[in-house]
Design a protein around this motif. Structure first.
Motif, PDB file in Angstrom:
ATOM      1  N   GLN A  20       5.782  -8.300  -3.372  1.00 43.08           N
ATOM      2  CA  GLN A  20       6.113  -8.049  -2.114  1.00 43.08           C
ATOM      3  C   GLN A  20       7.550  -6.546  -2.836  1.00 43.08           C
ATOM      4  O   GLN A  20       8.291  -6.465  -1.926  1.00 43.08           O
ATOM      5  N   ALA A  21       7.635  -7.423  -3.678  1.00 48.65           N
ATOM      6  CA  ALA A  21       9.277  -6.820  -4.270  1.00 48.65           C
ATOM      7  C   ALA A  21       9.208  -6.556  -5.251  1.00 48.65           C
ATOM      8  O   ALA A  21       8.744  -6.985  -6.390  1.00 48.65           O
ATOM      9  N   GLU A  22      10.023  -5.417  -5.643  1.00 41.03           N
ATOM     10  CA  GLU A  22      10.182  -4.504  -7.020  1.00 41.03           C
ATOM     11  C   GLU A  22      10.816  -3.248  -7.141  1.00 41.03           C
ATOM     12  O   GLU A  22      11.547  -3.302  -5.529  1.00 41.03           O
ATOM     13  N   PHE A  23      11.261  -3.233  -7.860  1.00 43.10           N
ATOM     14  CA  PHE A  23      11.961  -1.715  -7.760  1.00 43.10           C
ATOM     15  C   PHE A  23      10.999  -0.513  -8.145  1.00 43.10           C
ATOM     16  O   PHE A  23      10.135  -0.888  -8.887  1.00 43.10           O
ATOM     17  N   LEU A  24      11.253   0.334  -7.356  1.00 38.01           N
ATOM     18  CA  LEU A  24      10.404   1.592  -7.592  1.00 38.01           C
ATOM     19  C   LEU A  24      11.228   2.983  -8.159  1.00 38.01           C
ATOM     20  O   LEU A  24      10.247   3.687  -8.675  1.00 38.01           O
TER      21      LEU A  24
ATOM     22  N   ILE B  26      10.304   5.965 -12.678  1.00 40.53           N
ATOM     23  CA  ILE B  26      10.162   6.254 -11.761  1.00 40.53           C
ATOM     24  C   ILE B  26       8.590   5.185 -11.964  1.00 40.53           C
ATOM     25  O   ILE B  26       8.234   4.928 -12.901  1.00 40.53           O
ATOM     26  N   LEU B  27       8.453   3.647 -10.693  1.00 43.55           N
ATOM     27  CA  LEU B  27       8.034   3.105 -11.356  1.00 43.55           C
ATOM     28  C   LEU B  27       6.533   2.382 -10.513  1.00 43.55           C
ATOM     29  O   LEU B  27       6.357   3.289  -9.306  1.00 43.55           O
ATOM     30  N   ARG B  50      25.082   1.369 -18.382  1.00 45.73           N
ATOM     31  CA  ARG B  50      25.883   0.705 -17.321  1.00 45.73           C
ATOM     32  C   ARG B  50      25.180   0.927 -16.407  1.00 45.73           C
ATOM     33  O   ARG B  50      24.437   0.490 -15.696  1.00 45.73           O
ATOM     34  N   GLU B  51      26.077   1.395 -15.254  1.00 47.27           N
ATOM     35  CA  GLU B  51      25.290   1.451 -13.604  1.00 47.27           C
ATOM     36  C   GLU B  51      24.060   1.754 -13.710  1.00 47.27           C
ATOM     37  O   GLU B  51      23.265   3.081 -13.879  1.00 47.27           O
ATOM     38  N   ALA B  52      23.365   1.296 -11.779  1.00 44.13           N
ATOM     39  CA  ALA B  52      22.122   1.942 -12.327  1.00 44.13           C
ATOM     40  C   ALA B  52      21.822   2.313 -10.618  1.00 44.13           C
ATOM     41  O   ALA B  52      22.292   1.537  -9.652  1.00 44.13           O
ATOM     42  N   GLU B  53      21.313   3.717 -10.116  1.00 46.12           N
ATOM     43  CA  GLU B  53      20.575   3.839  -8.737  1.00 46.12           C
ATOM     44  C   GLU B  53      20.038   3.917  -8.159  1.00 46.12           C
ATOM     45  O   GLU B  53      18.880   4.156  -9.472  1.00 46.12           O
ATOM     46  N   VAL B  54      19.134   2.283  -8.290  1.00 45.55           N
ATOM     47  CA  VAL B  54      17.940   2.434  -7.806  1.00 45.55           C
ATOM     48  C   VAL B  54      17.279   2.456  -6.125  1.00 45.55           C
ATOM     49  O   VAL B  54      18.142   2.116  -4.901  1.00 45.55           O
ATOM     50  N   VAL B  55      16.145   1.883  -6.213  1.00 47.34           N
ATOM     51  CA  VAL B  55      15.690   2.066  -4.937  1.00 47.34           C
ATOM     52  C   VAL B  55      15.118   0.804  -5.514  1.00 47.34           C
ATOM     53  O   VAL B  55      13.734   0.335  -6.293  1.00 47.34           O
ATOM     54  N   VAL B  56      14.638   0.036  -3.876  1.00 45.30           N
ATOM     55  CA  VAL B  56      14.171  -1.518  -4.245  1.00 45.30           C
ATOM     56  C   VAL B  56      14.104  -2.166  -3.931  1.00 45.30           C
ATOM     57  O   VAL B  56      14.283  -2.062  -2.098  1.00 45.30           O
ATOM     58  N   LYS B  57      12.630  -2.572  -3.489  1.00 49.44           N
ATOM     59  CA  LYS B  57      12.432  -3.344  -1.762  1.00 49.44           C
ATOM     60  C   LYS B  57      12.120  -5.280  -2.982  1.00 49.44           C
ATOM     61  O   LYS B  57      12.283  -5.863  -3.582  1.00 49.44           O
TER      62      LYS B  57
END
Lengths: 34, 135
Positions: A20-24, B26-27, B50-57
């Protein structure tokens, strides 16, 4: 046999929790090192 | 570095712009790739991450009265959360209804700083977030 069935059910219940949790997407700043 | 990151199981695509100094990764859904692993591979290939812009659930919850995001994977990572002005205080509102018993699954867009020491877990600056599944 019962234990195997129970274990199988537990795995099935737990797997969705684990995924349910992950980097996208990651946009990582990088710099070259000289 | 593009080829090395692409080899990680769970990575869908990688674009590297050396002019802009950004690796855009993209993962795939249901991956177990950690940011630490990506950072280590970048480092092994002669670049400094360095720093990272992320989309994370992940699961948002309170830990020691602090808002945190738990990202499950091969190893659970807990990111302390700070809210950026553009998130308009909505994360704070959400956390008022969150306790250890009622974790919420959210997708967050934000910034993770480069940790000062490898053992440190950096903060996640929340710019925007979406509650998954209503609860």
């Amino acid at each position: 046999m019962k234990r195997i069935v129970v274990l199988g059910l537990m795995i099935l219940l737990l797997v969705p929790q684990l995924v349910q949790a992950e980097f996208l997407r990651v946009q990582l700043k990088i710099y070259g090192m000289d | 570095v593009r080829v090395a990151v692409k080899k990680i199981d769970g990575v869908k695509s990688v674009e590297v712009s050396l002019n802009h100094g950004v690796a855009d990764i993209i993962l795939q859904p249901d991956n177990a790739v950690s940011l630490d692993r990506i950072r280590q591979i970048v480092l092994d290939n002669g670049f400094s991450p360095r720093e990272a812009e992320v989309v994370v659930k992940g699961h948002v919850m309170q830990k020691d009265s602090q808002p945190v995001l738990k990202v499950s994977g091969l190893k659970d990572v807990i990111y302390p959360l700070t809210e950026a002005p553009e998130a308009k205080g909505k994360m704070v509102e959400l956390l008022k209804t969150t306790s250890k018993q009622t974790e919420k699954v959210v997708t967050i867009r934000g910034l993770i700083e480069q940790p000062k020491k490898p053992s440190m877990t950096p903060r996640l600056l929340v710019r925007e977030f979406k509650l998954e599944g209503g609860e």
